[in-house]
Write a protein that holds these residues in place. Structure first.
Motif, short mmCIF file in Angstrom:
data_model
loop_
_atom_site.label_atom_id
_atom_site.label_comp_id
_atom_site.label_asym_id
_atom_site.label_seq_id
_atom_site.Cartn_x
_atom_site.Cartn_y
_atom_site.Cartn_z
N UNK A 1 0.65 -1.42 0.06
CA UNK A 1 0.14 -0.34 0.24
C UNK A 1 1.02 1.59 0.26
N UNK A 2 0.40 2.14 -0.71
CA UNK A 2 0.95 3.60 -0.80
C UNK A 2 1.07 4.04 0.72
N UNK A 3 2.43 4.76 1.40
CA UNK A 3 2.29 5.34 2.42
C UNK A 3 3.57 6.43 2.45
N UNK B 1 -2.55 -6.94 3.47
CA UNK B 1 -1.38 -6.86 3.48
C UNK B 1 -1.68 -7.51 1.72
N UNK B 2 -2.65 -7.85 1.70
CA UNK B 2 -2.40 -7.80 -0.30
C UNK B 2 -3.69 -7.28 -0.88
N UNK C 1 0.54 -13.86 10.93
CA UNK C 1 -0.67 -12.83 11.11
C UNK C 1 -1.00 -12.22 12.34
N UNK C 2 0.11 -12.83 13.08
CA UNK C 2 -0.48 -12.66 14.51
C UNK C 2 0.55 -10.94 14.57
N UNK C 3 0.98 -10.38 13.79
CA UNK C 3 1.94 -9.17 13.31
C UNK C 3 1.44 -8.34 12.24
N UNK D 1 1.56 -5.96 7.20
CA UNK D 1 3.44 -5.56 7.54
C UNK D 1 3.64 -4.72 6.27
N UNK D 2 2.40 -5.04 4.92
CA UNK D 2 2.07 -3.88 3.95
C UNK D 2 1.45 -2.97 3.91
N UNK D 3 0.93 -2.44 5.18
CA UNK D 3 -0.04 -1.19 4.73
C UNK D 3 0.30 0.00 5.28
#
Lengths: 520, 387
Positions: A16-18, A432-433, A484-486, A489-491
């Motif tokens: 994701x753009x951040x 994340x997807x 998954x718990x953490x 990651x890509x948001x």
């Protein structure tokens, strides 16, 4: 040049753009300006000297606190924020069950642009076109629902429900009856309880039978009586299960003198199939931003078109749009009824939204609307079958008679039992997807709920991509639960401490409250 | 630096593995049948999650099998309770001489005295490994004065103060100690009567509440998120119940945190696990037994305010035995007012509320639909059933 590997349906390379973007007030620089507003001409200044519409007692005595920024910085700020959203235009929008997020044709946005300069105080003779569109949209809504007249004034779903609750209140006020209870169901939208509560009603929730997923009539009879003003429900409910005995419920409420209101915010599985009036309901509302494709606006502006049967038209908010055979006009007749609702918002309704819904209906026609419902239901059934084949997914109320309509609420309790990964973990990981994913309204009534609604928009390929992504994440839950718990990651953001989010004392719903609670 | 209190009930879980359905008073028999103590391993698994912040921690515990061994084995800086021998000072009379050292030397009293010492030392968190019996012992010493996390190691785990598994307990402790979770919530300490359980009769009782870090995904009965915290939901329910109170009427206030809300709004002293009586919003008496209650309300206009307790949706017959069939009959079905948060009702997924007094005729007559107060101006229709 390295090419993106698209051999897998799952977008493992997504990010994701951040932007590390502050809130706009933090970007403010004293004295910086976007627009330099010119001084009025001398003649005008002379004319209005000493004249103010604001009474002295209401005029603010401190300077208005607005951010001070140049145009380019404002543009950058909002463009960056826009890039950080996970909106319908960038993801396969299946994950927001009950909300009917479908494709909204861009051409309708273009058409809506044509009326953006209109002003609500323009003379009726200069806006005959949009008045005609209001009038005809009212007629289409009547045809779709079986009701006799629609108000397009409510600017969203909850306001539509508020309008229905207000019509119920007006009706009993007119009859001189003191009724103060509204009955709804646990799986109807929370606003079906919240809006009448705001209108002063007490709320009674019916619970679903654990086998069928819908309440039984006996339960309704046990709690309804002379205090019952109305019955406000969604059908199918959030679970996607349709109460096929709803007419018996409506008949019972009528037998004790109450009114029945149908929450059709999401009518996507019903277009051309059933009509609210045919089941005996006295009123209903449609969210034009759901079924009728005028995009969701994150809190508005929208339209919760609210329709009633003929005996209740006199209570609708004013103005309606009338046609005298020659010209269209704003009809304020209901204002003369002292018991009528009056107004639920300013002006007439959000014209560009009504225009977009009108265009959508006209482009499809009656058969097209029916096809929408059929495709939406087919898509949901395909998805339901595919997901139920996964060992991690189950659904309640599967007694063989409960085919889901246009959406379905699933349960991931088996996955949770085996891996410790719950639906909220899956929700975070799906980001994340680049995928939207929704759990349920609160509180969770079913364990580890997942609510999905494909609508008529996605292709089989799109639905398969969504399912493959879910499968990928479920596999991770077994093999690498820590990831998954953490997540995410890509948001845009990582996990936050949610422990205080339901504590009213910490809520700051406005900048003013924030300052008061956190800086004073 | 942070201080963690560690309590391991070394015999917890032994009964279950050899078919004894609990270890209360049966540790010796469990050992005879070949049970192996596992509680230490489970505590170790939880504690391992804290290794990344080892340098910032002190572990306060007893030496030996009640925590000291594990803490030292994992290399934590450990402060042991003075005057405590290996395991504990006192021996449990039933097991004495049968179990080999060190297990023979631990008892419920040791758990309590260690917990009290931990409170004196103002630990930031108490981690305890055991079952429902251990949670009861910890509760007796700690009540709501410290934040706790239970490591599930016992045969019976009904209390939601326990994490879902040892690893989850460790992770939850880590979140709390590193400040990533900052709020706590009161969770029930439940236990069943083991004697009856061995005869396959499940009878859960509510013994009290412990404060646990509020992170839903780690604790036992994972609670659904709600728009309001439990505390705010209870306030809203209590406000509605008080608003409906009628003058010159006795109100019996049953056990539980939800009914406690009513007493708090009225500014009256409350018995959390007992029954109080109120008249015209003034306290008549606290913690009444069945016969006292009956004599006070006999022939008077009375309403009974209860909530569901014991995790399984029981209205009567679990943790509120003071509400005898005679009292309930005197009040009358139509005067029963039920309070419950939406979260608690949602956890039952539409299953009926249950009544299980020893009077079957009464149980049957209490069946039917009730409007349960779930918020200000809000009721949820619940079916009450006797089976």
């Amino acid at each position: 040049m390295k090419r993106i590997d698209r051999s897998s349906k799952v977008r493992t390379g997504f990010h994701q753009a951040k932007w590390d973007e502050p809130i706009i007030y933090e970007l403010s620089t004293p004295g910086e300006r976007g627009i330099l507003v010119g001084q009025p001409e001398k003649a005008i200044a002379e004319e209005v000297k000493g004249v103010s519409a604001i009474p002295a007692g209401m005029a603010r005595n401190t300077k208005l606190n607005l951010p001070e920024m140049s145009q380019s910085r404002v543009l950058r700020h909002y463009s960056r924020l826009a890039q950080q959203t996970l909106g319908a235009d960038v993801n396969i929008e299946i994950g927001q069950g009950t909300c009917t997020v479908k494709y909204s044709p861009k051409v309708n946005d273009q058409l809506a642009n044509l009326i953006r300069e209109y002003h609500p105080l323009q003379d009726e003779s200069t806006v005959q076109g949009i008045l005609q569109i209001f009038h005809e949209t009212d007629k289409y809504m009547c045809e779709i629902s079986g009701m006799d007249r629609f108000s397009l004034q409510p600017s969203g779903g909850s306001q539509g429900i508020m309008t229905m609750a207000s019509v119920i209140r007006a009706y009993f006020k007119d009859k001189g009856e003191d009724r103060d209870e509204i009955i709804t169901t646990i799986y109807s939208h929370p606003s079906d309880a919240a809006a009448p509560a705001v209108a002063g009603f007490k709320i009674i929730y019916l619970q679903p039978d654990p086998k069928t997923g819908v309440p039984d009539l006996e339960q309704l009879k046990a709690v309804s009586g002379p205090r019952t003003a109305g019955y406000i429900v969604a059908n199918p409910e959030d679970t996607g299960v349709y109460n096929s005995h709803v007419k018996e419920f409506v008949d019972h409420i009528h037998s004790i003198g109450g009114l029945c209101a149908y929450d059709q915010a999401n009518a996507n599985g019903l277009l051309g199939v059933t009509r609210a009036r045919d089941a005996g309901f006295d009123m209903c509302f449609f969210n034009l931003h759901k079924t009728f494709s005028t995009p969701h606006g994150c809190g508005g502006p929208a339209c919760g078109a609210t329709g009633v049967q003929k005996d209740l038209v006199k209570y609708l908010p004013a103005p309606l749009v009338g046609f005298d055979g020659k010209k269209y006009f704003l009809d304020y007749e209901t204002v003369s009824n002292p018991c009528a609702v009056g107004k639920v918002r300013e002006w007439y309704g959000v014209a560009p939204v009504v225009l977009k819904a009108y265009c959508w209906i006209r482009s499809l026609g009656p058969n097209g609307l029916y096809q929408v419902a059929k495709t939406a239901v087919l898509n949901n059934n395909y998805m339901f079958k595919k997901l139920m084949e996964l060992p991690e997914v189950s659904a309640y109320y599967e007694d063989g008679n409960n085919q889901r309509v246009e959406q379905a609420r699933y349960s991931l309790e088996k996955l949770t039992k085996e891996t410790g990964i719950g639906t909220l973990d899956i929700q975070r990981r799906m980001m994340d997807f680049g995928m939207h994913y929704w759990t349920s309204h609160h509180p969770f009534y079913l364990p580890e709920p997942m609510t999905l609604e494909p609508t008529e928009t996605p292709s089989k390929k799109d639905i398969d991509e969504y399912i493959e992504t879910l499968k990928y994440v479920f596999k991770e839950a077994h093999e690498n639960p820590e990831t998954i718990k953490t997540a995410p990651h890509r948001s845009v953001t990582h996990q936050v401490d949610e422990s205080g989010m339901d504590d009213q004392a910490t809520w700051a719903l406005s900048w003013k409250t924030y300052l008061k609670k956190y800086t004073e | 630096m942070k201080k963690i209190g560690l309590i391991v009930n070394p015999i917890a879980g032994m009964g279950g593995s050899v078919g004894l359905k609990g270890t209360d008073n049966t540790a010796a028999e469990a050992f005879r049948r070949g049970a192996i103590p596992r509680a230490g391993d489970r505590a170790k698994s939880a504690l391992s999650e804290l290794l990344p912040i080892k340098e910032e921690l002190f572990i306060y515990t007893c030496p030996g099998s009640m925590g000291g061994d594990i803490a030292e084995e994992l290399g934590f800086r450990t402060v042991v309770k003075p005057e405590a021998s290996d395991g504990a000072a006192k021996a449990a009379p039933v097991d004495a001489g049968v179990l080999p050292d060190p297990l023979s030397k631990t008892s419920a009293a040791d758990t309590k005295s260690l917990a009290e010492w931990l409170l004196e030392n103002k630990v930031d968190l108490i981690l305890f490994a055991g079952g429902d019996g251990t949670a009861r012992d910890v509760y007796q010493a700690v009540e709501l004065s410290a934040c706790c996390v239970g490591i599930p190691a016992g045969v019976k785990i009904h209390s939601p103060v326990y994490a879902k598994n040892p690893k989850a307990a460790g992770l939850l402790a880590l979140l709390w100690l590193t400040g990533k979770v900052s709020m706590t919530q009161e969770e029930e300490v439940l236990d069943i009567d083991e004697e009856q359980y061995r005869k396959e009769q499940i009878n859960t009782r509510l013994y009290g509440y412990l404060k646990v870090p509020k992170e839903r995904s780690f604790t036992q009965n994972r609670k659904a998120p709600t728009p309001l915290s439990d505390a705010a939901a209870i306030d809203s329910i209590a406000y509605e119940a008080v608003r409906q109170m009628e003058p010159d009427t006795f109100y019996i206030i049953g056990a539980g945190t939800t009914t406690r809300g009513v007493m708090e709004i009225l500014g009256l002293k409350n018995t959390l696990i007992g029954v109080d009586l109120v008249y015209n919003k003034k306290l008549v008496a606290n913690d009444l037994g069945g016969s006292e209650l009956l004599s006070l309300i006999k022939g008077k206009r009375t309403k009974l305010v209860v909530t569901i307790t014991g995790g399984q949706g029981y209205l009567f017959g679990r943790g509120n035995q003071q509400l005898t069939p005679d009292v309930i009959r005197e009040v009358g079905k139509e005067n029963i007012i039920i309070l419950a948060t939406k979260t608690k009702l949602a956890a039952l997924s539409g299953q009926p509320l249950l009544v299980d007094t020893y009077d079957e005729g009464l149980n049957h007559s209490l069946c039917g639909y009730y409007r349960v107060i779930a918020g200000c101006g809000e009721t949820i229709v619940c079916k009450v059933s006797d089976n």
